[in-house]
Design a protein around this motif. Structure first.
Motif, mmCIF file in Angstrom:
data_model
loop_
_atom_site.group_PDB
_atom_site.id
_atom_site.type_symbol
_atom_site.label_atom_id
_atom_site.label_comp_id
_atom_site.label_asym_id
_atom_site.label_seq_id
_atom_site.Cartn_x
_atom_site.Cartn_y
_atom_site.Cartn_z
ATOM 1 N N THR A 62 -4.564 -5.993 9.436
ATOM 2 C CA THR A 62 -5.134 -5.406 10.455
ATOM 3 C C THR A 62 -6.121 -4.230 10.174
ATOM 4 O O THR A 62 -6.552 -3.125 10.901
ATOM 5 N N GLY A 63 -6.860 -4.406 8.887
ATOM 6 C CA GLY A 63 -7.816 -3.380 8.356
ATOM 7 C C GLY A 63 -7.199 -2.107 8.420
ATOM 8 O O GLY A 63 -7.957 -1.054 8.453
ATOM 9 N N GLY A 64 -5.953 -1.894 7.821
ATOM 10 C CA GLY A 64 -5.498 -0.819 7.456
ATOM 11 C C GLY A 64 -4.478 -0.173 8.555
ATOM 12 O O GLY A 64 -4.063 1.045 8.478
ATOM 13 N N ARG A 65 -4.485 -0.731 9.630
ATOM 14 C CA ARG A 65 -3.960 -0.127 10.812
ATOM 15 C C ARG A 65 -2.496 -0.584 10.976
ATOM 16 O O ARG A 65 -2.043 -1.279 11.873
ATOM 17 N N ASP A 66 -1.616 -0.214 10.036
ATOM 18 C CA ASP A 66 -0.189 -0.447 9.995
ATOM 19 C C ASP A 66 0.452 0.848 9.932
ATOM 20 O O ASP A 66 0.089 1.631 9.228
ATOM 21 N N THR A 67 1.700 0.487 10.273
ATOM 22 C CA THR A 67 2.695 1.716 10.245
ATOM 23 C C THR A 67 2.908 2.150 8.651
ATOM 24 O O THR A 67 3.186 1.489 8.017
ATOM 25 N N GLN A 68 2.773 3.340 8.695
ATOM 26 C CA GLN A 68 3.036 4.154 7.468
ATOM 27 C C GLN A 68 4.484 4.782 7.560
ATOM 28 O O GLN A 68 4.738 5.671 8.462
ATOM 29 N N ILE B 46 -7.549 3.034 -3.305
ATOM 30 C CA ILE B 46 -8.643 2.750 -2.380
ATOM 31 C C ILE B 46 -8.811 3.902 -1.220
ATOM 32 O O ILE B 46 -9.890 3.912 -0.764
ATOM 33 N N ASN C 42 -3.597 0.207 -2.990
ATOM 34 C CA ASN C 42 -3.301 -1.060 -2.622
ATOM 35 C C ASN C 42 -2.926 -2.005 -3.841
ATOM 36 O O ASN C 42 -3.909 -2.212 -4.692
ATOM 37 N N TYR D 18 -6.525 3.231 16.519
ATOM 38 C CA TYR D 18 -4.988 3.017 16.428
ATOM 39 C C TYR D 18 -4.317 4.373 16.099
ATOM 40 O O TYR D 18 -4.727 5.480 15.613
ATOM 41 N N PRO E 81 -2.685 -4.310 4.964
ATOM 42 C CA PRO E 81 -3.106 -4.365 5.940
ATOM 43 C C PRO E 81 -3.935 -5.344 6.620
ATOM 44 O O PRO E 81 -5.358 -5.623 6.158
ATOM 45 N N THR F 280 1.002 -1.251 -0.004
ATOM 46 C CA THR F 280 0.008 -0.036 -0.064
ATOM 47 C C THR F 280 0.970 1.153 0.158
ATOM 48 O O THR F 280 1.787 1.402 0.807
ATOM 49 N N TYR G 116 4.462 10.709 14.991
ATOM 50 C CA TYR G 116 5.551 10.852 14.224
ATOM 51 C C TYR G 116 6.550 11.903 14.643
ATOM 52 O O TYR G 116 6.144 12.877 15.371
ATOM 53 N N TRP H 108 -10.188 2.598 6.063
ATOM 54 C CA TRP H 108 -8.780 2.164 6.029
ATOM 55 C C TRP H 108 -7.610 2.510 5.622
ATOM 56 O O TRP H 108 -7.846 3.298 4.488
ATOM 57 N N GLY H 109 -6.562 2.585 6.366
ATOM 58 C CA GLY H 109 -5.471 3.158 5.710
ATOM 59 C C GLY H 109 -5.256 4.897 6.042
ATOM 60 O O GLY H 109 -4.445 5.344 5.603
ATOM 61 N N MET I 16 -6.323 6.732 13.618
ATOM 62 C CA MET I 16 -6.851 5.696 12.462
ATOM 63 C C MET I 16 -8.224 5.145 13.099
ATOM 64 O O MET I 16 -8.201 4.651 14.325
#
Lengths: 116, 114
Positions: free
Chosen positions: A99-105, A55, A50, B32, A97, A31, B36, B99-100, B93
């Motif tokens: 975890t539904g998109g809750r990942d570190t960017q 998205i 993604n 979440y 994700p 993503t 930063y 999402w994202g 989030m």
């Protein structure tokens, strides 16, 4: 090794021109994102892709068009540049994700766009 | 604090002291949260994150506290160093529908003085 890279770092151009900013990530992420940071340092998401599919598409003028040739690249093309487009543009990426998109960017170094 | 004009809220800290940066979030559905750090001329750099099923998480010299009751997040930096001088952002989030989509706070400028 640079994880998320952007080119160019600085871009100065005249109103009405068309320009592109390129982004590449070597993290193996699925993503990718584009953010805009204004003069007050406020960061706002513009787009998210993604696996080459759009998205997230925030309320952004349609002069802005993201393009993802593959999942490691997300480019931003801007048509008919306006003064208000002057900002710093950041690319980011994250893992798929589960975890539904809750990942570190993870963010790139930014491209400072100045429209004269 | 809130931003006024072009100026970010600023926290001045003496080197060696502990820093506490606060953030209020508005979306009660957020689950979440990330802190930063952004140094001048660079992109935001991940510091630490926390999910809503926790109220505290510790990293190296940093601790994040989450109070969901009052929708408040804080970042504590122990023994602040000159290299900690930067703008710090909290980001949240929400539910699966967002999402994202990270929503960033306004940022706090941390200035470390000798």
């Amino acid at each position: 090794d640079t994880a998320v890279s952007q080119t160019p770092k600085y871009l100065v151009t005249q109103m009405g021109n068309d320009k592109s900013i390129k982004c590449e990530q070597n993290l193996g992420h699925d993503t990718m994102y584009w953010y805009k940071q204004d003069s007050k340092k406020f960061l706002k998401i513009m787009f998210s892709y993604n696996n080459k599919e759009l998205i997230i598409n925030e309320t952004v003028p349609n002069r802005f068009s993201p393009k993802s040739p593959d999942k490691a690249h997300l480019n931003l093309h801007i048509n008919s540049l306006e003064l208000g487009d002057s900002a710093v543009y950041f690319c980011a990426s994250s893992q798929f994700p589960g975890t539904g998109g809750r990942d570190t960017q993870y963010f790139g170094p930014g491209t400072r766009l100045t429209v004269l | 604090g809130e931003s006024v004009g072009l100026h970010l809220p600023t926290l001045s800290v003496q080197e060696g002291d502990n820093s506490i940066i606060n953030c209020a979030y508005s979306n009660s559905a957020s689950d979440y949260f990330i802190w930063y750090k952004q140094e001048s001329g660079k992109g935001p750099q991940f510091i630490i994150d926390i999910r809503s099923n926790m109220d505290k998480r510790q990293g190296q010299r940093v601790t994040v506290l989450l109070n969901k009751t009052v929708k408040h997040l804080s970042l504590q930096i122990a023994a602040t160093q000159p290299g900690d001088s930067a703008v710090y952002f909290c980001a949240e989030m929400g539910t699966t529908d967002s999402w994202g989509k990270l929503q960033f706070g306004a940022g706090t400028q941390v200035v470390v003085t000798p």
